[in-house]
Design a protein around this motif. Structure first.
Motif, PDB file in Angstrom:
ATOM      1  N   TRP A 123       0.853  -1.190   0.000  1.00 41.75           N
ATOM      2  CA  TRP A 123       0.000   0.000   0.000  1.00 41.75           C
ATOM      3  C   TRP A 123       0.888   1.238   0.000  1.00 41.75           C
ATOM      4  N   TRP A 124       0.255   2.408  -0.110  1.00 40.07           N
ATOM      5  CA  TRP A 124       1.007   3.663  -0.208  1.00 40.07           C
ATOM      6  C   TRP A 124       0.692   4.558   0.978  1.00 40.07           C
ATOM      7  N   ARG A 125       1.735   4.980   1.683  1.00 39.04           N
ATOM      8  CA  ARG A 125       1.559   5.982   2.750  1.00 39.04           C
ATOM      9  C   ARG A 125       1.739   7.349   2.099  1.00 39.04           C
ATOM     10  N   VAL A 126       0.797   8.247   2.296  1.00 35.12           N
ATOM     11  CA  VAL A 126       0.818   9.534   1.595  1.00 35.12           C
ATOM     12  C   VAL A 126       0.790  10.663   2.623  1.00 35.12           C
ATOM     13  N   ILE A 127       1.779  11.535   2.576  1.00 25.70           N
ATOM     14  CA  ILE A 127       1.853  12.634   3.545  1.00 25.70           C
ATOM     15  C   ILE A 127       1.940  13.963   2.805  1.00 25.70           C
ATOM     16  N   TYR A 128       0.937  14.823   3.007  1.00 22.93           N
ATOM     17  CA  TYR A 128       0.917  16.146   2.372  1.00 22.93           C
ATOM     18  C   TYR A 128       1.631  17.122   3.292  1.00 22.93           C
ATOM     19  N   HIS A 129       2.666  17.777   2.789  1.00 22.62           N
ATOM     20  CA  HIS A 129       3.362  18.786   3.602  1.00 22.62           C
ATOM     21  C   HIS A 129       2.777  20.153   3.315  1.00 22.62           C
ATOM     22  N   ARG A 130       2.489  20.895   4.398  1.00 22.11           N
ATOM     23  CA  ARG A 130       1.880  22.219   4.227  1.00 22.11           C
ATOM     24  C   ARG A 130       2.793  23.265   4.857  1.00 22.11           C
ATOM     25  N   ASP A 131       2.811  24.456   4.269  1.00 19.31           N
ATOM     26  CA  ASP A 131       3.600  25.540   4.850  1.00 19.31           C
ATOM     27  C   ASP A 131       2.928  26.023   6.124  1.00 19.31           C
ATOM     28  N   GLY A 132       3.684  26.029   7.219  1.00 20.48           N
ATOM     29  CA  GLY A 132       3.183  26.588   8.469  1.00 20.48           C
ATOM     30  C   GLY A 132       2.066  25.799   9.116  1.00 20.48           C
ATOM     31  N   ALA A 133       1.887  24.538   8.737  1.00 22.94           N
ATOM     32  CA  ALA A 133       0.864  23.715   9.374  1.00 22.94           C
ATOM     33  C   ALA A 133       1.385  22.283   9.404  1.00 22.94           C
ATOM     34  N   PRO A 134       0.878  21.488  10.369  1.00 19.23           N
ATOM     35  CA  PRO A 134       1.396  20.111  10.435  1.00 19.23           C
ATOM     36  C   PRO A 134       1.030  19.314   9.185  1.00 19.23           C
ATOM     37  N   PRO A 135       1.836  18.322   8.843  1.00 22.10           N
ATOM     38  CA  PRO A 135       1.531  17.508   7.658  1.00 22.10           C
ATOM     39  C   PRO A 135       0.245  16.703   7.841  1.00 22.10           C
ATOM     40  N   VAL A 136      -0.349  16.321   6.716  1.00 27.41           N
ATOM     41  CA  VAL A 136      -1.597  15.559   6.726  1.00 27.41           C
ATOM     42  C   VAL A 136      -1.298  14.172   6.168  1.00 27.41           C
ATOM     43  N   THR A 137      -1.633  13.144   6.956  1.00 23.65           N
ATOM     44  CA  THR A 137      -1.328  11.779   6.515  1.00 23.65           C
ATOM     45  C   THR A 137      -2.583  11.097   5.981  1.00 23.65           C
ATOM     46  N   SER A 138      -2.410  10.398   4.871  1.00 19.39           N
ATOM     47  CA  SER A 138      -3.497   9.640   4.281  1.00 19.39           C
ATOM     48  C   SER A 138      -2.885   8.374   3.678  1.00 19.39           C
ATOM     49  N   ALA A 139      -3.663   7.650   2.900  1.00 17.26           N
ATOM     50  CA  ALA A 139      -3.116   6.431   2.313  1.00 17.26           C
ATOM     51  C   ALA A 139      -3.849   6.056   1.034  1.00 17.26           C
ATOM     52  N   ASN A 140      -3.091   5.482   0.111  1.00 14.59           N
ATOM     53  CA  ASN A 140      -3.650   4.816  -1.080  1.00 14.59           C
ATOM     54  C   ASN A 140      -4.439   5.725  -2.007  1.00 14.59           C
ATOM     55  N   GLU A 141      -4.395   7.011  -1.777  1.00 20.21           N
ATOM     56  CA  GLU A 141      -5.105   7.927  -2.639  1.00 20.21           C
ATOM     57  C   GLU A 141      -4.340   9.244  -2.626  1.00 20.21           C
ATOM     58  N   ILE A 142      -4.188   9.832  -3.793  1.00 19.85           N
ATOM     59  CA  ILE A 142      -3.472  11.097  -3.876  1.00 19.85           C
ATOM     60  C   ILE A 142      -4.391  12.098  -4.548  1.00 19.85           C
ATOM     61  N   ARG A 143      -4.557  13.225  -3.920  1.00 25.91           N
ATOM     62  CA  ARG A 143      -5.362  14.287  -4.551  1.00 25.91           C
ATOM     63  C   ARG A 143      -4.433  15.429  -4.902  1.00 25.91           C
ATOM     64  N   LEU A 144      -4.653  15.985  -6.086  1.00 22.53           N
ATOM     65  CA  LEU A 144      -3.742  17.009  -6.597  1.00 22.53           C
ATOM     66  C   LEU A 144      -4.539  18.178  -7.154  1.00 22.53           C
ATOM     67  N   PRO A 145      -4.022  19.400  -6.956  1.00 19.12           N
ATOM     68  CA  PRO A 145      -4.683  20.541  -7.573  1.00 19.12           C
ATOM     69  C   PRO A 145      -4.250  20.695  -9.033  1.00 19.12           C
ATOM     70  N   ALA A 146      -5.218  20.885  -9.930  1.00 23.26           N
ATOM     71  CA  ALA A 146      -4.881  21.054 -11.354  1.00 23.26           C
ATOM     72  C   ALA A 146      -4.069  22.333 -11.535  1.00 23.26           C
ATOM     73  N   GLY A 147      -3.083  22.283 -12.405  1.00 19.15           N
ATOM     74  CA  GLY A 147      -2.299  23.470 -12.710  1.00 19.15           C
ATOM     75  C   GLY A 147      -1.120  23.695 -11.774  1.00 19.15           C
ATOM     76  N   ALA A 148      -1.029  22.885 -10.693  1.00 18.99           N
ATOM     77  CA  ALA A 148       0.075  23.091  -9.751  1.00 18.99           C
ATOM     78  C   ALA A 148       1.264  22.224 -10.142  1.00 18.99           C
TER      79      ALA A 148
END
Lengths: 324, 123
Positions: A123-148
């Motif tokens: 499976w896939w461990r997915v961690i979104y890093h954010r500026d000035g906020a704690p990271p967000v952990t999820s799994a098996n799914e990746i969401r992405l903003p279009a154009g970024a």
């Protein structure tokens, strides 16, 4: 009896083959800039290969037809030199330079978003890093903003995996002891499918990944929600989760469960699939996975909970499915 | 007295691929060492200059070997194959083999060096 008509049969087969060019996991139906470059390269090379194939076959037909009367030995040697050595070298040099020119873009240094992806078995461990906020952990799914421009930081604690979302870009290996990177620039919102592209064990083929490209506003809202705790943190569902030892491996933020062995289940209900892309998400699918994990995914670390009474399984599955 | 390289021999034959191999090792080992020591953001300019210099040296040596081999081959005098048991055919066979290996090695050296022109950092 009617005679076979080869042309309509060939046309039907051709149309059937073309239908394979689209779909959620097709590199020929790009939804990102990097995949578009790769698809462009593929079509250019296919066209070039077709021309060279015709020339080579035409040459062999001509040679077998005319035989020794075609050319003097000295002329034939010149043809071998130019068509057999100089021409391929020039073509390869052109392809090499073209390919190398594309490479720095795959490793762009400036990114709008950093996502850490850890390849686990299976499976896939997915961690979104954010500026000035704690990271967000999820799994098996990746969401992405279009154009970024999104930078993926890839690693693996066990064996070599490979991260590949064909409609968005190329593949990059996840290598134990090393950190690799990939940059993707998704453009077209939609739901795509990625896969582990390096054999990693018995359930390698069952290690898939959903990638959803969203509009930037939808993505910001989703990430905000994903960072929050689970929707329901008290009641019979969470009690059953803790009672049966699920918390020894899983995290559900907002409850006592905070282990990191298995996938984070805080928002399991909002994911498209269960078990890293193998079952469409529903309470029944979650119950089936909990009861028969090692049959559905051989060599998985999660034991099967087939001994749980039906009522308990349903309690667990209904609660997990409600965590949107 | 024979001058250096007046007669074809096996040393001339293996020189171009050996230069290619050494150049290959130099490029990859230099890049790996600098990247391992300086991290992902290492300044690659010195590596590019070193690989450029090594490429020029390797290419000149291979061209020199290829030029000697071309003279041993004397392509205008006779067509291949040079398979008679005579000094002349031996000379021409070694000449053409060395010449072809030189061409291949020159292309190899240039292809090995090309990534250094385009790759911007150690990632």
């Amino acid at each position: 009896m009617s005679r076979a008509r080869p042309f309509p049969a060939a046309a039907t087969l051709g149309i059937l083959a073309l239908s394979a060019c689209t779909g959620p996991q097709s590199a020929l139906d790009p939804a990102g800039e990097d995949a578009a470059e790769i698809a462009g390269l593929f079509w250019q090379m296919l066209a070039g290969a077709a021309v060279i194939w015709c020339l080579v076959l035409g040459g062999s037909v001509l040679a077998s037809w005319r035989g020794r009367s075609l050319w003097q030995v000295a002329t034939a040697l010149k043809v071998i030199l130019w068509a057999g050595a100089v021409f391929p070298t020039v073509v390869l040099a052109g392809l090499l330079i073209h390919g190398l020119r594309l490479m720095p873009g795959l490793r762009a240094t400036e990114s709008d978003l950093r996502i850490e992806v850890v390849g686990e078995r299976f499976w896939w461990r997915v961690i979104y890093h954010r500026d000035g906020a704690p990271p967000v952990t999820s799994a098996n799914e990746i969401r992405l903003p279009a154009g970024a421009t999104v930078e993926f930081i890839l690693s693996s604690p066990d064996v070599i995996h490979s991260f590949w979302i064909p409609p968005l870009g190329g593949k990059t290996d996840l290598i134990p002891g090393r950190t690799t990177r990939q940059v993707l620039r998704p453009t077209k919102p939609g739901v795509y499918r990625g896969a582990c592209a390096e054999f990693c064990g018995a359930s390698h083929a069952l290690m898939a990944l959903t990638a959803e490209v969203m509009t930037p506003d939808d993505f910001a809202r989703w990430l905000q929600a994903e960072a929050g705790p689970a929707a329901v943190t008290a009641g019979p569902g969470p009690d059953a989760f803790l009672r049966h030892g699920c918390a020894a491996c899983h995290t559900v933020r907002g409850t006592e469960a905070n282990a990191l062995v298995g996938p984070d289940l805080t928002h399991l209900g909002s994911r498209h699939t269960v078990g890293a892309g193998i079952l469409a998400n529903s309470p029944a699918a979650i119950a089936r996975f909990v009861a028969h994990a090692d049959t559905l995914k051989p060599e998985i670390r999660m034991p099967s909970y087939a001994m749980l009474p039906e009522t308990e399984l349903r309690l667990l599955a209904d609660w997990l499915a409600s965590l949107r | 007295m024979l001058r250096f390289g007046d007669k074809a021999n096996l040393w001339f034959l293996i020189a171009p691929p050996t230069i290619w191999a050494l150049h290959f090792l130099f490029c990859y080992v230099t890049a790996a060492v600098i990247c391992a020591k300086s991290g992902l953001s290492a300044d690659l300019r010195p590596i590019q200059i070193a690989i450029g210099a090594a490429t020029v040296v390797a290419a000149l040596l291979i061209v020199a070997a290829g030029w000697k081999a071309y003279r041993h081959w004397r392509p205008s005098s006779e067509l291949p194959p040079y398979d008679d048991p005579s000094d002349d055919d031996r000379e021409q066979f070694l000449g053409i083999s060395t010449f072809l290996l030189s061409c291949l090695s020159l292309v190899g050296v240039v292809f090995v060096a090309l990534p250094a022109l385009f790759i911007a950092d150690c990632r």
